[in-house]
Design an enzyme around this catalytic site. Structure first.
Site, PDB file in Angstrom:
ATOM      1  N   GLU A   1      -9.520   6.637  -3.226  1.00  0.00           N
ATOM      2  CA  GLU A   1     -10.320   6.427  -4.430  1.00  0.00           C
ATOM      3  C   GLU A   1     -11.482   5.471  -4.203  1.00  0.00           C
ATOM      4  O   GLU A   1     -11.306   4.421  -3.563  1.00  0.00           O
ATOM      5  CB  GLU A   1      -9.449   5.847  -5.552  1.00  0.00           C
ATOM      6  CG  GLU A   1      -8.595   6.867  -6.231  1.00  0.00           C
ATOM      7  CD  GLU A   1      -8.067   6.371  -7.566  1.00  0.00           C
ATOM      8  OE1 GLU A   1      -8.792   5.643  -8.283  1.00  0.00           O
ATOM      9  OE2 GLU A   1      -6.926   6.725  -7.880  1.00  0.00           O
TER      10      GLU A   1
ATOM     11  N   CYS B   1     -10.663   7.860 -15.913  1.00  0.00           N
ATOM     12  CA  CYS B   1      -9.433   7.728 -15.126  1.00  0.00           C
ATOM     13  C   CYS B   1      -8.368   8.602 -15.779  1.00  0.00           C
ATOM     14  O   CYS B   1      -7.916   8.311 -16.890  1.00  0.00           O
ATOM     15  CB  CYS B   1      -8.991   6.267 -15.111  1.00  0.00           C
ATOM     16  SG  CYS B   1      -7.429   6.014 -14.253  1.00  0.00           S
TER      17      CYS B   1
ATOM     18  N   GLY C   1      -9.045  13.262  -9.944  1.00  0.00           N
ATOM     19  CA  GLY C   1      -9.083  13.918  -8.627  1.00  0.00           C
ATOM     20  C   GLY C   1      -8.279  15.209  -8.614  1.00  0.00           C
ATOM     21  O   GLY C   1      -8.693  16.204  -8.004  1.00  0.00           O
TER      22      GLY C   1
ATOM     23  N   HIS D   1     -16.303  13.398  -7.253  1.00  0.00           N
ATOM     24  CA  HIS D   1     -15.230  13.725  -6.300  1.00  0.00           C
ATOM     25  C   HIS D   1     -15.767  14.634  -5.201  1.00  0.00           C
ATOM     26  O   HIS D   1     -16.473  15.612  -5.486  1.00  0.00           O
ATOM     27  CB  HIS D   1     -14.075  14.442  -7.011  1.00  0.00           C
ATOM     28  CG  HIS D   1     -13.392  13.578  -8.016  1.00  0.00           C
ATOM     29  ND1 HIS D   1     -12.287  12.810  -7.716  1.00  0.00           N
ATOM     30  CD2 HIS D   1     -13.686  13.321  -9.318  1.00  0.00           C
ATOM     31  CE1 HIS D   1     -11.927  12.120  -8.784  1.00  0.00           C
ATOM     32  NE2 HIS D   1     -12.763  12.412  -9.779  1.00  0.00           N
TER      33      HIS D   1
HETATM   34  N1  LIG Z   1      -7.277   6.758 -10.634  1.00  0.00           N
HETATM   35  C1  LIG Z   1      -8.184   7.362 -11.498  1.00  0.00           C
HETATM   36  C2  LIG Z   1      -9.650   7.264 -11.199  1.00  0.00           C
HETATM   37  C3  LIG Z   1     -10.135   5.806 -11.230  1.00  0.00           C
HETATM   38  C4  LIG Z   1     -11.636   5.632 -11.055  1.00  0.00           C
HETATM   39  C5  LIG Z   1     -12.152   6.045  -9.705  1.00  0.00           C
HETATM   40  N2  LIG Z   1     -11.624   5.264  -8.634  1.00  0.00           N
HETATM   41  C6  LIG Z   1     -13.688   5.997  -9.705  1.00  0.00           C
HETATM   42  O1  LIG Z   1     -14.281   4.970  -9.330  1.00  0.00           O
HETATM   43  O2  LIG Z   1     -14.297   6.994 -10.084  1.00  0.00           O
HETATM   44  C7  LIG Z   1      -7.731   8.691 -12.055  1.00  0.00           C
HETATM   45  O3  LIG Z   1      -6.507   8.832 -12.250  1.00  0.00           O
HETATM   46  O4  LIG Z   1      -8.541   9.542 -12.376  1.00  0.00           O
END
Ligand SMILES: N[C@@H](CCC[C@H](N)C(=O)O)C(=O)O
Length: 287
Positions: A216, A75, A228, A167
């Site tokens: 997400e 994250c 992301g 992603h």
């Molecule tokens: N908000 C985060 C990513 C959090 C994890 C994501 N939802 C996943 O499941 O891969 C960031 O700032 O990178």
């Protein structure tokens, strides 16, 4: 059970942080805790939970649980908040240190004024581009760049990038007209991504600037996603929209991040991290 917490955000991407240097919680309670505490009506309200914990491999470790209780590998916004917390709470006394995630160990540098962390730069490491490693179904290939990707009636092109977490990046003419709430949840669970996927819609507004929207995995629409933003800049380089080794400003709903994919392969992320509140969460016994 009474759980001491700090709520923090990076550009509005907000999590409940639990300091496992001071507190212990059973493994089997973590997923339920993330769901319970994230509920905006009966919990505190958040995008999930982040654990700040001792690490054998680095100076400090982190784990991230999404709003739906699933565990992510990394994250980006959380890493900046963990860096701020670790420095300001005396877990680390240096301005450069390492943080271990489930995906990798990253290098953090905090920019401090009067004892408070103003900004954090993280060397997020190298993006993973190989199809099977994203992971994405289909014949393995070194990269997935602008591959046709149909969802219902929408004919899109996907560029897939892992920053330790997966992603799917889609370039669009304008993020103002993207049906984020319709496409996001469908693409997140599309069978072509066996582990699920974070979904980004990106508008290139200049060779140095991107507009960004995210759905997400496990949390839905958030104000920002650090991994992301990194994945989007990598995707924009692969699609020839921006240059490698240049600072690219990514405009997210919650503010800006500066991202660079350098010539040596590392992706750098710089941005803010803020404390919202501290307190005690009362976790129900049946969680
Ligand atoms: N908000 C985060 C990513 C959090 C994890 C994501 N939802 C996943 O499941 O891969 C960031 O700032 O990178």
């Amino acid at each position: 059970m009474e759980i001491p917490f700090t709520k923090m955000h990076g550009l509005g991407n907000n999590y409940i942080y639990i300091d496992l240097f001071k507190f212990t919680i059973a493994e089997e309670q973590l997923s339920g805790l993330a769901k319970s505490v994230s509920d905006v009506y009966t919990g505190i309200g958040s995008d999930g939970v982040i654990l700040i914990q001792p690490s054998d491999a680095a100076d400090v470790g982190m784990r991230i649980f999404n709003k739906d209780g699933s565990e992510g590998q990394s994250c980006g916004n959380g890493l900046r908040c963990v860096a701020k917390y670790a420095y300001e709470n005396g877990i680390i006394q240096r301005e450069k240190f390492q943080i271990e995630t489930r995906a990798n160990t990253v290098k953090a540098e905090v920019n401090v004024e009067a004892g408070l962390v103003q900004e954090v730069t993280i060397n997020m490491g190298e993006p993973i581009l190989r199809r099977q490693a994203i992971p994405m179904m289909g014949e393995d290939a070194p990269q997935v760049v602008a591959e046709p990707f149909t969802v219902g009636d929408e004919k899109l092109d996907v560029t897939a990038v892992s920053m330790g977490n997966p992603h799917a990046v889609f370039f669009v003419n304008s993020i103002d007209t993207t049906p984020l709430y319709e496409l996001g949840p469908v693409i997140e669970k599309d069978q072509r991504f066996p582990d699920g996927v974070n979904v980004e819609f990106i508008e290139v507004i200049s060779p140095r600037e991107l507009n960004f929207q995210v759905w997400e995995r496990g949390s839905g629409v958030t104000q920002a996603c650090g991994t992301g933003a990194c994945a989007s800049v990598v995707a924009a380089v692969l699609n020839g929209s921006v240059q490698r080794n240049e600072d690219i400003t990514v405009h997210l709903a919650g503010g800006d991040l500066i991202i660079k994919w350098d010539d040596k392969g590392s992706v750098w992320m710089t941005g803010g991290a803020d404390v919202i509140a501290t307190g005690t969460y009362f976790l129900a016994d049946n969680i």
